[in-house]
Scaffold this motif. Structure first.
Motif, PDB file in Angstrom:
ATOM      1  N   SER A 101       0.817  -1.219   0.000  1.00 31.31           N
ATOM      2  CA  SER A 101       0.000   0.000   0.000  1.00 31.31           C
ATOM      3  C   SER A 101       0.849   1.266   0.000  1.00 31.31           C
ATOM      4  CB  SER A 101      -0.938   0.017   1.209  1.00 31.31           C
ATOM      5  OG  SER A 101      -0.191   0.012   2.405  1.00 31.31           O
ATOM      6  N   SER A 124      -2.197   1.453  -5.081  1.00 36.41           N
ATOM      7  CA  SER A 124      -2.712   2.615  -5.814  1.00 36.41           C
ATOM      8  C   SER A 124      -2.730   2.370  -7.320  1.00 36.41           C
ATOM      9  CB  SER A 124      -1.923   3.880  -5.471  1.00 36.41           C
ATOM     10  OG  SER A 124      -0.567   3.739  -5.805  1.00 36.41           O
ATOM     11  N   ASP A 161      -5.892   2.413  -9.754  1.00 32.67           N
ATOM     12  CA  ASP A 161      -5.864   3.252 -10.961  1.00 32.67           C
ATOM     13  C   ASP A 161      -6.312   2.467 -12.194  1.00 32.67           C
ATOM     14  OD1 ASP A 161      -4.969   5.406  -9.476  1.00 32.67           O
ATOM     15  OD2 ASP A 161      -2.870   5.226 -10.145  1.00 32.67           O
TER      16      ASP A 161
END
Length: 157
Positions: free
Chosen positions: A31, A107, A111
């Motif tokens: 993360s 992330s 995305d």
């Protein structure tokens, strides 16, 4: 680059790819990682498809967990599949750097339009329809998954 050189490079790449075999790798879901990262040693057969990335062209470094900087060596498009029997495909661009274990960025996954659901025992990567794309089992403080690394596809030369 001349046509003869391009032709020979293409021939060498095809020969290298024909010798590539599928192999399993363990990937850690991270993360705190801004990009998917892997060391070339963890991606057998992918050296022939290593290409410059925007970060490697800028001489960008990554700061790793111990605070050290590691050089961005370029990028590869990894072709992976799950090994849990669901045979899901996970294809993504990984930045190449000298690190100790392959890392998938939460992330970056988000995305790509996917979601990550963390529980006490596992983290699941979910497609927009809720289908489980991959499961990362918790082992101590790390969420890891074994993935089948498929042979790379040739790049344009």
């Amino acid at each position: 680059m001349g046509a003869l050189v391009r032709s020979r490079l293409k021939m060498i790449q095809q020969l290298w790819l024909s010798r590539s075999v599928e192999t399993d790798i363990v990937i850690t879901l991270d993360s705190g990682c801004v990009d998917h990262l892997a060391d070339m040693a963890d991606m057998p057969g992918y050296a022939c498809v290593l290409e410059p990335s925007p970060g490697s062209l800028r001489k960008q470094n990554f700061i790793v967990g111990n605070g050290n900087k590691v050089k961005n060596e370029g990028q590869v498009r990894l072709r992976m599949g799950t090994t849990d029997g669901s045979n899901q495909e996970l294809n993504s661009i990984f930045q190449v750097a000298e690190i100790t274990r392959p890392l998938m960025s939460v992330s970056r996954i988000c995305d790509q339009g996917l979601d990550c659901l963390f529980t006490r025992s596992a983290a699941k990567v979910l497609a927009p329809n809720g289908e489980v794309v991959a499961t990362f089992e918790r082992d101590g403080g790390l969420y890891t998954a074994k993935m089948r690394l498929r042979a790379p596809k040739p790049t344009a030369i």
